[in-house]
Scaffold this motif. Structure first.
Motif, PDB file in Angstrom:
ATOM      1  N   LEU A  22     -68.437   5.675 -36.447  1.00 57.00           N
ATOM      2  CA  LEU A  22     -69.080   5.655 -35.128  1.00 57.00           C
ATOM      3  C   LEU A  22     -68.056   5.912 -34.020  1.00 57.00           C
ATOM      4  O   LEU A  22     -68.366   6.571 -33.029  1.00 57.00           O
ATOM      5  N   ALA A  23     -66.845   5.404 -34.210  1.00 57.09           N
ATOM      6  CA  ALA A  23     -65.798   5.566 -33.195  1.00 57.09           C
ATOM      7  C   ALA A  23     -65.414   7.029 -32.980  1.00 57.09           C
ATOM      8  O   ALA A  23     -64.914   7.389 -31.908  1.00 57.09           O
ATOM      9  N   THR A  24     -65.685   7.885 -33.961  1.00 58.71           N
ATOM     10  CA  THR A  24     -65.367   9.307 -33.797  1.00 58.71           C
ATOM     11  C   THR A  24     -66.269   9.974 -32.761  1.00 58.71           C
ATOM     12  O   THR A  24     -65.934  11.017 -32.223  1.00 58.71           O
ATOM     13  N   GLY A  25     -67.442   9.372 -32.511  1.00 59.81           N
ATOM     14  CA  GLY A  25     -68.414   9.976 -31.607  1.00 59.81           C
ATOM     15  C   GLY A  25     -69.199  11.105 -32.236  1.00 59.81           C
ATOM     16  O   GLY A  25     -70.004  11.754 -31.565  1.00 59.81           O
ATOM     17  N   ASN A  28     -73.307   9.337 -35.504  1.00 60.50           N
ATOM     18  CA  ASN A  28     -74.725   9.224 -35.170  1.00 60.50           C
ATOM     19  C   ASN A  28     -74.864   8.675 -33.750  1.00 60.50           C
ATOM     20  O   ASN A  28     -73.879   8.455 -33.067  1.00 60.50           O
ATOM     21  N   PHE A  29     -76.084   8.467 -33.323  1.00 60.63           N
ATOM     22  CA  PHE A  29     -76.329   8.060 -31.944  1.00 60.63           C
ATOM     23  C   PHE A  29     -76.098   6.575 -31.694  1.00 60.63           C
ATOM     24  O   PHE A  29     -76.165   6.129 -30.550  1.00 60.63           O
ATOM     25  N   ASN A 144     -73.402   7.854 -25.230  1.00 64.86           N
ATOM     26  CA  ASN A 144     -72.456   7.509 -24.159  1.00 64.86           C
ATOM     27  C   ASN A 144     -72.659   8.382 -22.924  1.00 64.86           C
ATOM     28  O   ASN A 144     -71.701   8.843 -22.303  1.00 64.86           O
ATOM     29  N   GLY A 145     -73.929   8.640 -22.596  1.00 62.91           N
ATOM     30  CA  GLY A 145     -74.262   9.384 -21.391  1.00 62.91           C
ATOM     31  C   GLY A 145     -74.159  10.889 -21.505  1.00 62.91           C
ATOM     32  O   GLY A 145     -74.351  11.597 -20.514  1.00 62.91           O
ATOM     33  N   VAL A 146     -73.875  11.393 -22.692  1.00 63.70           N
ATOM     34  CA  VAL A 146     -73.725  12.836 -22.903  1.00 63.70           C
ATOM     35  C   VAL A 146     -74.848  13.317 -23.821  1.00 63.70           C
ATOM     36  O   VAL A 146     -75.055  12.762 -24.911  1.00 63.70           O
ATOM     37  N   TRP A 147     -75.568  14.365 -23.394  1.00 70.46           N
ATOM     38  CA  TRP A 147     -76.608  14.956 -24.231  1.00 70.46           C
ATOM     39  C   TRP A 147     -75.961  15.626 -25.432  1.00 70.46           C
ATOM     40  O   TRP A 147     -74.960  16.334 -25.291  1.00 70.46           O
ATOM     41  N   ARG A 148     -76.547  15.415 -26.611  1.00 72.52           N
ATOM     42  CA  ARG A 148     -75.991  15.978 -27.839  1.00 72.52           C
ATOM     43  C   ARG A 148     -77.036  16.799 -28.576  1.00 72.52           C
ATOM     44  O   ARG A 148     -78.226  16.504 -28.539  1.00 72.52           O
ATOM     45  N   ASP A 149     -76.555  17.811 -29.273  1.00 72.90           N
ATOM     46  CA  ASP A 149     -77.373  18.646 -30.146  1.00 72.90           C
ATOM     47  C   ASP A 149     -77.161  18.194 -31.588  1.00 72.90           C
ATOM     48  O   ASP A 149     -76.069  17.750 -31.953  1.00 72.90           O
TER      49      ASP A 149
END
Length: 162
Positions: A22-25, A28-29, A144-149
């Motif tokens: 998870l720390a890698t970002g 997953n969400f 973390n506030g960033v839209w992801r695909d």
């Protein structure tokens, strides 16, 4: 390296590996790892594996049913997480291969994964294990506030559900 069934005794090490992923970002969400009871309830009991070496957990893989509707009884989502110091050694590819075998023994005909487009290592091991990209979801959620695909990958069994 040995691959064995993931049990509650592995949970402390599995939890650390999960947190590291998870720390890698790019895993997953989620921002937090559930406790054992919550994790245990949501993952298929017969499709949970750990890779170990000299008693140390190097990685884990498990399935989560995508729905409780009976028509989707053979469809599950894949999770694969590898310890930070064990990445890049083929452990994820082997865990996923063994998880596929276990899934077919338990009558799963379709496995799917939702992978962040930036997670090249995960994409690679899935494709090497017969998954194909069936779609993409743009700006499907924020981390973390960033839209992801995400990319949706699927593997259809050639043994089950044919």
């Amino acid at each position: 390296m040995e691959i064995e069934k993931l049990t509650e005794k592995h949970w402390p090490e599995v939890r650390v590996i999960y947190e590291s992923g998870l720390a890698t970002g790019n895993a997953n969400f989620s921002n937090k790892v559930p406790d054992w009871d919550e994790w245990d309830k949501t993952h298929v009991k017969n499709c949970r594996l750990v890779a170990t070496e000299n008693g140390e957990v190097l990685g884990w893989a498990a399935l989560t049913a995508i729905s409780d509707h009976c028509v989707f009884a053979g469809v599950a989502e894949v999770s694969v997480y590898i310890a930070e110091n064990s990445r890049g050694k083929g452990i994820g590819k082997q865990l996923l291969s063994d998880l596929i075998e276990r899934s077919e023994e338990n009558n799963f005909w379709t496995l799917e994964s939702r992978i962040f487009a930036e997670n090249l290592a995960s994409l690679k091991i899935h494709e090497e294990n017969g998954f194909r990209i069936v779609g993409s979801r743009e700006r499907i959620g924020q981390l973390n506030g960033v839209w992801r695909d995400t990319l949706l990958l699927e593997r259809r069994s050639v043994k089950v559900g044919i």
